[in-house]
Design a protein around this motif. Structure first.
Motif, PDB file in Angstrom:
ATOM      1  N   THR A   7       0.803  -1.210   0.000  1.00  9.14           N
ATOM      2  CA  THR A   7       0.000   0.000   0.000  1.00  9.14           C
ATOM      3  C   THR A   7       0.839   1.264   0.000  1.00  9.14           C
ATOM      4  O   THR A   7       1.913   1.335   0.606  1.00  9.14           O
ATOM      5  CB  THR A   7      -0.947   0.032   1.222  1.00  9.14           C
ATOM      6  N   THR A  12      -4.063   6.977   1.050  1.00  6.46           N
ATOM      7  CA  THR A  12      -4.493   5.593   0.868  1.00  6.46           C
ATOM      8  C   THR A  12      -4.614   4.895   2.215  1.00  6.46           C
ATOM      9  O   THR A  12      -5.719   4.756   2.741  1.00  6.46           O
ATOM     10  CB  THR A  12      -3.516   4.837  -0.056  1.00  6.46           C
ATOM     11  N   PHE A  13      -3.495   4.461   2.773  1.00  9.71           N
ATOM     12  CA  PHE A  13      -3.540   3.816   4.093  1.00  9.71           C
ATOM     13  C   PHE A  13      -3.580   4.853   5.206  1.00  9.71           C
ATOM     14  O   PHE A  13      -4.176   4.623   6.258  1.00  9.71           O
ATOM     15  CB  PHE A  13      -2.331   2.900   4.248  1.00  9.71           C
ATOM     16  N   ASP A  24      -9.270   1.219   8.666  1.00 12.87           N
ATOM     17  CA  ASP A  24      -8.137   0.826   7.831  1.00 12.87           C
ATOM     18  C   ASP A  24      -7.121   0.012   8.623  1.00 12.87           C
ATOM     19  O   ASP A  24      -6.499  -0.910   8.090  1.00 12.87           O
ATOM     20  CB  ASP A  24      -7.478   2.072   7.225  1.00 12.87           C
ATOM     21  N   TYR A  28      -5.819  -3.774   7.856  1.00 12.22           N
ATOM     22  CA  TYR A  28      -4.418  -4.229   7.853  1.00 12.22           C
ATOM     23  C   TYR A  28      -4.314  -5.599   8.518  1.00 12.22           C
ATOM     24  O   TYR A  28      -3.612  -6.491   8.017  1.00 12.22           O
ATOM     25  CB  TYR A  28      -3.529  -3.209   8.574  1.00 12.22           C
ATOM     26  N   PHE A 203      -2.373  -0.916  -3.559  1.00 10.03           N
ATOM     27  CA  PHE A 203      -3.348   0.108  -3.202  1.00 10.03           C
ATOM     28  C   PHE A 203      -2.682   1.478  -3.352  1.00 10.03           C
ATOM     29  O   PHE A 203      -1.564   1.680  -2.866  1.00 10.03           O
ATOM     30  CB  PHE A 203      -3.800  -0.059  -1.745  1.00 10.03           C
ATOM     31  N   PHE A 240      -9.001   2.025   2.002  1.00 13.00           N
ATOM     32  CA  PHE A 240      -8.231   0.783   2.120  1.00 13.00           C
ATOM     33  C   PHE A 240      -9.103  -0.321   2.715  1.00 13.00           C
ATOM     34  O   PHE A 240      -9.054  -1.475   2.267  1.00 13.00           O
ATOM     35  CB  PHE A 240      -7.001   1.033   3.002  1.00 13.00           C
TER      36      PHE A 240
END
Length: 252
Positions: A7, A12-13, A24, A28, A203, A240
């Protein structure tokens, strides 16, 4: 099947470039149950570690500076600086064009850019100087962030690509360009690590993720990304967490 999830961070993350939200972070942990988890970003290894340690993440690989540095746990797999004969010419171009920028040497950001959101610096010192050029003389740089206006970003993207073919220049936002050594990209970083895995899932959300989308088996782009970036991905999602939920539903 061995899965590798890779990612991007900002947008994004770490969607707000400050903290990883609860959904998120839970996603993970899902990814970790299904394979290895790695990070590919334009930021430095020190900044990646800030997110890793702050969220107690188990990260197999770190791809920093858009692929200029690649690690597997504590092992350095690749390292690429800007060519030392080209860096002075690049800085001279910035000075001539009166461009705003910050240059990353792995420990600091040095330039004439002053970040308005200090909480997004992730413990990375930002040295903002009216005349940063003497401070950068002789420095080995991994990457430079250039900050043109939205109206001039496409011009400077094309101009830098034409004038400096020894470098790789990406547009990673409406007012940001990222410059690394030629041949360096997130995709080049992935090429070093992907052979150990059956399936690569990535991602991202910006132009410096497009090449990563192109080499992945499955790619997820955030829906706030520019349309041309979204078009490069397999799927477009809101987060995410949504991407991992989709992966579980459709690919397991």
């Amino acid at each position: 099947m061995r899965n590798l999830f890779v990612t991007d961070l900002d947008g994004t993350f770490v969607k707000d470039s400050v903290t990883v939200n609860a959904a998120d972070l839970a996603a993970y942990h899902t990814a970790k149950e299904l394979g290895d988890f790695s990070i590919a970003t334009g930021r430095s290894l020190a900044e990646i570690q800030y997110i890793v340690q702050g969220n107690n993440l188990d990260v197999t690989h770190m791809i920093g500076f858009n692929g200029a540095v690649v690690t597997r746990y504590a092992q350095l797999l690749a390292e690429h600086h800007l060519p030392e004969d080209v860096t002075p010419k690049l800085l001279a171009y910035f000075k001539e064009q009166k461009l705003i920028f910050d240059a990353l040497d792995g420990q600091r950001r040095i330039g004439n850019f002053d970040h308005e959101h200090k909480q997004r610096l992730w413990n990375m010192p930002l040295i903002c100087l009216p005349d940063p050029y003497p401070a950068l003389e002789g420095h080995r740089l991994y990457k430079v962030n250039v900050r043109p206006s939205a109206e001039t970003a496409d011009f400077y993207l094309a101009d830098l690509q034409a004038k400096f073919p020894q470098l790789a220049t990406y547009k990673s936002g409406s007012t940001r360009l990222e410059v690394t050594a030629q041949g360096v990209s997130k995709a080049s970083g992935l090429a070093i690590i992907r052979s150990d895995y059956d399936r690569l899932v990535v991602f991202g959300d910006s132009g410096n993720d497009s090449d990563m989308f192109a080499v992945a088996d499955i790619s997820y782009c955030m829906d706030h990304a520019p349309a041309e970036v979204q078009a490069q991905a397999t799927h477009v999602v809101a987060s995410f967490a949504d991407a991992m939920a989709h992966f579980q539903t459709h690919y397991l």
